[in-house]
Design a protein around this motif. Structure first.
Motif, PDB file in Angstrom:
ATOM      1  N   ILE A 290      -7.774 -20.288  -0.802  1.00 54.89           N
ATOM      2  CA  ILE A 290      -6.898 -19.510   0.079  1.00 54.89           C
ATOM      3  C   ILE A 290      -7.371 -19.595   1.525  1.00 54.89           C
ATOM      4  O   ILE A 290      -6.564 -19.651   2.458  1.00 54.89           O
ATOM      5  CB  ILE A 290      -6.816 -18.046  -0.386  1.00 54.89           C
ATOM      6  N   GLY A 291      -8.680 -19.638   1.716  1.00 60.45           N
ATOM      7  CA  GLY A 291      -9.203 -19.736   3.076  1.00 60.45           C
ATOM      8  C   GLY A 291      -8.788 -21.006   3.787  1.00 60.45           C
ATOM      9  O   GLY A 291      -8.738 -21.057   5.020  1.00 60.45           O
ATOM     10  N   ALA A 292      -8.474 -22.048   3.022  1.00 61.88           N
ATOM     11  CA  ALA A 292      -8.034 -23.316   3.623  1.00 61.88           C
ATOM     12  C   ALA A 292      -6.583 -23.270   4.078  1.00 61.88           C
ATOM     13  O   ALA A 292      -6.099 -24.230   4.694  1.00 61.88           O
ATOM     14  CB  ALA A 292      -8.212 -24.439   2.606  1.00 61.88           C
ATOM     15  N   GLN A 293      -5.891 -22.165   3.789  1.00 61.56           N
ATOM     16  CA  GLN A 293      -4.470 -22.035   4.151  1.00 61.56           C
ATOM     17  C   GLN A 293      -4.296 -20.858   5.108  1.00 61.56           C
ATOM     18  O   GLN A 293      -3.684 -19.846   4.778  1.00 61.56           O
ATOM     19  CB  GLN A 293      -3.632 -21.837   2.895  1.00 61.56           C
ATOM     20  N   ALA A 294      -4.825 -21.005   6.314  1.00 59.09           N
ATOM     21  CA  ALA A 294      -4.847 -19.900   7.271  1.00 59.09           C
ATOM     22  C   ALA A 294      -3.462 -19.345   7.579  1.00 59.09           C
ATOM     23  O   ALA A 294      -3.306 -18.131   7.793  1.00 59.09           O
ATOM     24  CB  ALA A 294      -5.529 -20.353   8.561  1.00 59.09           C
ATOM     25  N   ASP A 295      -2.441 -20.209   7.598  1.00 59.11           N
ATOM     26  CA  ASP A 295      -1.098 -19.730   7.932  1.00 59.11           C
ATOM     27  C   ASP A 295      -0.437 -18.995   6.777  1.00 59.11           C
ATOM     28  O   ASP A 295       0.672 -18.484   6.903  1.00 59.11           O
ATOM     29  CB  ASP A 295      -0.216 -20.892   8.386  1.00 59.11           C
ATOM     30  N   ALA A 296      -1.140 -18.925   5.636  1.00 63.08           N
ATOM     31  CA  ALA A 296      -0.618 -18.220   4.468  1.00 63.08           C
ATOM     32  C   ALA A 296      -1.406 -16.943   4.183  1.00 63.08           C
ATOM     33  O   ALA A 296      -1.346 -16.392   3.081  1.00 63.08           O
ATOM     34  CB  ALA A 296      -0.647 -19.125   3.248  1.00 63.08           C
ATOM     35  N   ILE A 297      -2.156 -16.473   5.169  1.00 59.92           N
ATOM     36  CA  ILE A 297      -2.940 -15.247   5.023  1.00 59.92           C
ATOM     37  C   ILE A 297      -2.323 -14.173   5.910  1.00 59.92           C
ATOM     38  O   ILE A 297      -2.171 -14.367   7.120  1.00 59.92           O
ATOM     39  CB  ILE A 297      -4.418 -15.482   5.414  1.00 59.92           C
ATOM     40  N   LEU A 298      -1.946 -13.060   5.321  1.00 62.96           N
ATOM     41  CA  LEU A 298      -1.354 -11.954   6.062  1.00 62.96           C
ATOM     42  C   LEU A 298      -2.421 -11.186   6.830  1.00 62.96           C
ATOM     43  O   LEU A 298      -3.597 -11.207   6.462  1.00 62.96           O
ATOM     44  CB  LEU A 298      -0.643 -10.999   5.101  1.00 62.96           C
ATOM     45  N   PRO A 299      -2.043 -10.467   7.880  1.00 60.75           N
ATOM     46  CA  PRO A 299      -3.023  -9.628   8.574  1.00 60.75           C
ATOM     47  C   PRO A 299      -3.413  -8.434   7.720  1.00 60.75           C
ATOM     48  O   PRO A 299      -2.678  -8.034   6.803  1.00 60.75           O
ATOM     49  CB  PRO A 299      -2.276  -9.192   9.837  1.00 60.75           C
ATOM     50  N   PHE A 300      -4.571  -7.874   7.994  1.00 66.21           N
ATOM     51  CA  PHE A 300      -5.015  -6.643   7.347  1.00 66.21           C
ATOM     52  C   PHE A 300      -4.081  -5.510   7.769  1.00 66.21           C
ATOM     53  O   PHE A 300      -3.696  -5.443   8.936  1.00 66.21           O
ATOM     54  CB  PHE A 300      -6.455  -6.342   7.786  1.00 66.21           C
ATOM     55  N   PRO A 301      -3.689  -4.596   6.899  1.00 72.33           N
ATOM     56  CA  PRO A 301      -4.122  -4.427   5.511  1.00 72.33           C
ATOM     57  C   PRO A 301      -3.187  -5.075   4.483  1.00 72.33           C
ATOM     58  O   PRO A 301      -3.345  -4.846   3.287  1.00 72.33           O
ATOM     59  CB  PRO A 301      -4.121  -2.914   5.358  1.00 72.33           C
ATOM     60  N   TYR A 302      -2.194  -5.849   4.955  1.00 68.64           N
ATOM     61  CA  TYR A 302      -1.200  -6.392   4.033  1.00 68.64           C
ATOM     62  C   TYR A 302      -1.797  -7.428   3.088  1.00 68.64           C
ATOM     63  O   TYR A 302      -1.420  -7.494   1.908  1.00 68.64           O
ATOM     64  CB  TYR A 302      -0.024  -6.966   4.819  1.00 68.64           C
ATOM     65  N   GLN A 303      -2.736  -8.252   3.584  1.00 74.50           N
ATOM     66  CA  GLN A 303      -3.385  -9.212   2.689  1.00 74.50           C
ATOM     67  C   GLN A 303      -4.205  -8.488   1.631  1.00 74.50           C
ATOM     68  O   GLN A 303      -4.235  -8.886   0.459  1.00 74.50           O
ATOM     69  CB  GLN A 303      -4.261 -10.184   3.482  1.00 74.50           C
ATOM     70  N   THR A 304      -4.849  -7.402   2.024  1.00 73.75           N
ATOM     71  CA  THR A 304      -5.596  -6.585   1.060  1.00 73.75           C
ATOM     72  C   THR A 304      -4.670  -6.075  -0.039  1.00 73.75           C
ATOM     73  O   THR A 304      -4.985  -6.145  -1.232  1.00 73.75           O
ATOM     74  CB  THR A 304      -6.257  -5.385   1.758  1.00 73.75           C
ATOM     75  N   ALA A 305      -3.507  -5.562   0.364  1.00 73.44           N
ATOM     76  CA  ALA A 305      -2.551  -5.045  -0.615  1.00 73.44           C
ATOM     77  C   ALA A 305      -2.021  -6.159  -1.521  1.00 73.44           C
ATOM     78  O   ALA A 305      -1.817  -5.949  -2.721  1.00 73.44           O
ATOM     79  CB  ALA A 305      -1.400  -4.351   0.103  1.00 73.44           C
ATOM     80  N   LEU A 306      -1.803  -7.347  -0.933  1.00 72.18           N
ATOM     81  CA  LEU A 306      -1.251  -8.457  -1.704  1.00 72.18           C
ATOM     82  C   LEU A 306      -2.259  -9.000  -2.710  1.00 72.18           C
ATOM     83  O   LEU A 306      -1.906  -9.368  -3.829  1.00 72.18           O
ATOM     84  CB  LEU A 306      -0.806  -9.571  -0.749  1.00 72.18           C
ATOM     85  N   THR A 307      -3.531  -9.068  -2.319  1.00 67.69           N
ATOM     86  CA  THR A 307      -4.552  -9.632  -3.204  1.00 67.69           C
ATOM     87  C   THR A 307      -5.188  -8.596  -4.120  1.00 67.69           C
ATOM     88  O   THR A 307      -5.896  -8.955  -5.060  1.00 67.69           O
ATOM     89  CB  THR A 307      -5.669 -10.319  -2.394  1.00 67.69           C
ATOM     90  N   GLY A 308      -4.941  -7.311  -3.870  1.00 65.17           N
ATOM     91  CA  GLY A 308      -5.559  -6.271  -4.679  1.00 65.17           C
ATOM     92  C   GLY A 308      -5.317  -6.422  -6.173  1.00 65.17           C
ATOM     93  O   GLY A 308      -6.271  -6.374  -6.973  1.00 65.17           O
ATOM     94  N   PRO A 309      -4.065  -6.605  -6.617  1.00 62.89           N
ATOM     95  CA  PRO A 309      -3.838  -6.781  -8.060  1.00 62.89           C
ATOM     96  C   PRO A 309      -4.527  -8.015  -8.623  1.00 62.89           C
ATOM     97  O   PRO A 309      -4.968  -8.011  -9.778  1.00 62.89           O
ATOM     98  CB  PRO A 309      -2.309  -6.906  -8.138  1.00 62.89           C
ATOM     99  N   ILE A 310      -4.643  -9.074  -7.812  1.00 61.29           N
ATOM    100  CA  ILE A 310      -5.335 -10.283  -8.265  1.00 61.29           C
ATOM    101  C   ILE A 310      -6.813  -9.991  -8.482  1.00 61.29           C
ATOM    102  O   ILE A 310      -7.396 -10.354  -9.515  1.00 61.29           O
ATOM    103  CB  ILE A 310      -5.147 -11.428  -7.256  1.00 61.29           C
ATOM    104  N   ARG A 311      -7.412  -9.312  -7.521  1.00 60.14           N
ATOM    105  CA  ARG A 311      -8.834  -8.985  -7.640  1.00 60.14           C
ATOM    106  C   ARG A 311      -9.089  -8.045  -8.813  1.00 60.14           C
ATOM    107  O   ARG A 311     -10.099  -8.166  -9.513  1.00 60.14           O
ATOM    108  CB  ARG A 311      -9.335  -8.388  -6.324  1.00 60.14           C
ATOM    109  N   ALA A 312      -8.166  -7.111  -9.034  1.00 58.76           N
ATOM    110  CA  ALA A 312      -8.307  -6.189 -10.159  1.00 58.76           C
ATOM    111  C   ALA A 312      -8.202  -6.930 -11.497  1.00 58.76           C
ATOM    112  O   ALA A 312      -8.979  -6.671 -12.429  1.00 58.76           O
ATOM    113  CB  ALA A 312      -7.244  -5.094 -10.077  1.00 58.76           C
ATOM    114  N   ALA A 313      -7.251  -7.854 -11.584  1.00 56.73           N
ATOM    115  CA  ALA A 313      -7.103  -8.634 -12.823  1.00 56.73           C
ATOM    116  C   ALA A 313      -8.320  -9.520 -13.061  1.00 56.73           C
ATOM    117  O   ALA A 313      -8.802  -9.653 -14.195  1.00 56.73           O
ATOM    118  CB  ALA A 313      -5.836  -9.486 -12.749  1.00 56.73           C
ATOM    119  N   ALA A 314      -8.831 -10.119 -11.979  1.00 54.19           N
ATOM    120  CA  ALA A 314     -10.014 -10.965 -12.105  1.00 54.19           C
ATOM    121  C   ALA A 314     -11.219 -10.154 -12.573  1.00 54.19           C
ATOM    122  O   ALA A 314     -12.007 -10.611 -13.416  1.00 54.19           O
ATOM    123  CB  ALA A 314     -10.311 -11.641 -10.770  1.00 54.19           C
TER     124      ALA A 314
END
Length: 356
Positions: free
Chosen positions: A287-311
């Motif tokens: 994901i870090g290699a796709q800078a234009d696909a990363i939302l600003p904080f806190p929206y990226q946090t909200a978007l990735t939160g369920p992924i991190r929880a599942a992981a």
């Protein structure tokens, strides 16, 4: 013999040791353990609902009569661009699929509860209140001080440290680029200053008149002595406490910290949209290699939160945010109170003949 500084006297603690307020790893148990051992235990409250925050404070107070700190994130004014959201979801979809997750049905929300959290702290009159990501608007600092709190704020540059001091902060936390977790940049789009903790402490101490706490890569008593000799009044340490049994960091996170080498961390926006230092893994690489696909904080946090929880539920550390500082290779899995005692002993040995 304890090492006394302006910070220990202001905070009423025995040792110039502050356990960093890690939002994903701290709990009432570790806060109380550190404070009871003579340091300053800190609760990372940024993601806590107001009722949960109130309960944690009550639990801390049942476990210790010593000073402790609570930390909040200052709200950002960022927005979630629709086109960028499409790119962000597309980038994350392969990881979701690997974890057996469906795409989200709703756009991410900021869900910032700062105003409500702050009122809980005013009501509770916590001993120390610290802010990350800038200075809160309005009269928050003045109200906190009027409620009897010591107010601290994080700065990654001299300019930010001056703003904090001018706004009435009693203490400035000078956070070097070595620090694990989020850099305390004031603006969501600002790049990290890349200033190391020792250079930053010296510069900040010369620029402001309020006491300074050093943060970033500090792992043992020798490190604490070094920042005290540079002019700091205490050291804030996060990664050093991650592997403690009282830490609520995920077992995979603790294991990764204890197995980490000395060159295994990097700064990334991949998980939250803000620069943060963690152990390198697949998520950061992909994901870090796709800078234009990363939302600003806190929206990226909200978007990735369920992924991190599942992981985390599936014990997949390659998709978890494994925050850690540059000193991670020297982490110790000691009970928090014992670690404070070890750090204090090491500090005294390395401070012999020096004036903090």
């Amino acid at each position: 013999m304890s090492v006394t500084t302006a910070v220990t006297e202001m905070l009423g603690i025995d040792h110039p040791i502050v356990q960093a307020p890690m939002a994903s790893a701290t709990s009432a148990e570790i806060v109380a353990a550190v404070s009871n051992a003579g340091g300053l235990g800190s609760l990372g409250a940024a993601y806590l609902a107001p009722d949960k925050l109130r309960a944690e404070i009550d639990e801390i107070r049942r476990a210790t009569g010593r000073p402790f700190m609570v930390n909040l994130f200052v709200p950002d004014r960022s927005t979630c661009d629709a086109a960028r959201l499409v790119r962000a979801n597309a980038a994350l979809q392969p990881i979701r699929a690997e974890l057996g997750m469906s795409p989200p049905s709703d756009p991410p929300r900021s869900n910032n509860a700062f105003a409500e959290q702050f009122e809980v702290l005013i009501e509770a009159r916590v001993p120390v209140l610290s802010f990350h990501f800038g200075i809160p608007e309005g009269d928050a600092v003045a109200r906190a001080k009027a409620a009897g709190m010591v107010v601290a704020g994080s700065a990654t540059t001299v300019a930010d440290a001056k703003q904090l001091a001018d706004a009435g902060a009693d203490i400035v936390v000078a956070q070097g680029v070595e620090a694990g977790g989020h850099q305390g940049t004031f603006d969501v789009e600002t790049e990290p200053s890349m200033i190391g903790v020792h250079a930053l402490v010296r510069q900040v101490v010369d620029a402001i008149s309020v006491p300074v706490i050093a943060a970033g890569g500090i792992m043992d008593g020798r490190d604490i002595a070094a920042v005290l000799k540079a002019g700091a009044g205490a050291a804030q340490m996060g990664t050093a406490f991650l592997a403690c049994p009282e830490s609520v960091a995920h077992p995979c996170h603790k294991r990764a910290v204890l197995e980490a080498g000395d060159d295994t961390t990097r700064l990334t926006r991949a998980f939250s949209g803000r620069p943060a230092r963690g152990l390198t893994n697949r998520f950061i690489d992909e994901i870090g290699a796709q800078a234009d696909a990363i939302l600003p904080f806190p929206y990226q946090t909200a978007l990735t939160g369920p992924i991190r929880a599942a992981a985390a539920k599936q014990n997949r550390p390659e998709f978890m945010s494994l925050w850690a500082g540059q000193g991670v290779a020297r982490a110790r899995a000691l009970p928090a109170g014992d670690l404070v005692g070890e750090l204090a002993t090491e500090l005294e040995q390395h401070m012999e003949g020096a004036t903090p």
